[in-house]
Design an enzyme around this catalytic site. Structure first.
Site, short mmCIF file in Angstrom:
data_model
loop_
_atom_site.label_atom_id
_atom_site.label_comp_id
_atom_site.label_asym_id
_atom_site.label_seq_id
_atom_site.Cartn_x
_atom_site.Cartn_y
_atom_site.Cartn_z
N GLU B 64 49.49 52.14 78.18
CA GLU B 64 50.79 51.87 77.56
C GLU B 64 51.62 53.14 77.42
O GLU B 64 52.84 53.11 77.59
CB GLU B 64 50.61 51.28 76.15
N CYS B 92 46.18 49.65 70.86
CA CYS B 92 45.53 50.36 69.75
C CYS B 92 46.60 50.88 68.79
O CYS B 92 47.80 50.73 69.02
CB CYS B 92 44.69 51.52 70.29
N CYS B 95 49.14 53.32 70.48
CA CYS B 95 50.09 52.66 71.39
C CYS B 95 51.05 51.75 70.64
O CYS B 95 52.22 51.63 71.01
CB CYS B 95 49.33 51.93 72.49
#
Lengths: 154, 154
Positions: B64, B92, B95
């Site tokens: 990402e 996560c 990101c």
């Protein structure tokens, strides 16, 4: 596995925070929000960074991201359990997450950031083994931010 | 200001998710955890990325992060409110934080990640104007991950 204990005095913390403040000044020179960071391992700075969001047109170009990536590159490994990240302002969500992936041993920051900072979330965004120290040279770190935003609003 | 409404059909979402899966396969070819991402604006892919943590020795080199940075560079601006981030696995903390700084308009992911994902935090880590769609081609995205970790443990 427990994190290695990183032994350091307040005077040493202040010395490295001054280097993070120097990085923040480099951001200020570029009309960037003045946030700076260094990563220290074994008493040596192994990564530096300052906010470059406007310069690079990249909202993710935070001081910490650059300092962590530089430190990992310097050590040749992606984990930093024996390192300390010094940053002039409380890390945001993204940078807290990055520090967790790196398993950073310690984070020392200057000014708190109640609005954008990462300590207001539950559960904690930091790695469970990361030691957190806040408020080192906070007045100086915060004054740079306040001055920057005051000028911006003029 | 409200976010612009991004009109898109499930078939289009699946089409772009297949491109994110193609990126994940590139990660797999490099023995990386197979996660891929693309950023789409106006029906066109303007940023791509796949996990390169091991290859670059950088724990922050997530799919990402690369796709968002590439998209901002492609548009010449750091905000992406009219864009959609497609990613094969739930982002996560890092990101999610990056997507919030970019003010991404929409995030579409495949497999949930109950352990490392960003939806288990309070308050939400995402930008308040980001629309979230989960579970697009989830079975395929999850199968790649399961297969990868099964092989790793052999």
């Amino acid at each position: 596995m427990n994190s290695p204990e990183i032994k350091i005095t307040l005077a040493e913390d202040e010395q490295f925070m001054r280097q993070a403040i120097n990085e923040a000044r480099l951001a200020l020179d570029k009309q960037e929000i003045p946030i700076g960071a260094v990563v220290v391992c074994g008493g040596r700075v192994i990564g530096r960074g300052h906010n470059l969001s406007e310069t690079l047109g990249d909202a993710t170009a935070h001081a910490e991201m650059q300092a962590l990536t530089a430190a990992a590159s310097s050590l040749g490994g992606k984990y930093l359990p024996e390192c300390t990240l010094y940053v002039t302002v409380e890390p945001c969500v993204m940078c807290a997450g990055a520090s967790a992936w790196c398993q950073i041993g310690r984070i020392v920051w200057g000014a708190d950031d109640p609005k954008r900072g990462s300590t207001r979330f539950t559960p904690s965004l930091f790695h469970p083994r990361t030691q957190i120290v806040r408020g080192v040279l906070a007045t100086e770190c915060e004054a740079m931010m306040t001055e920057f935003f005051k000028k911006l609003r003029r």
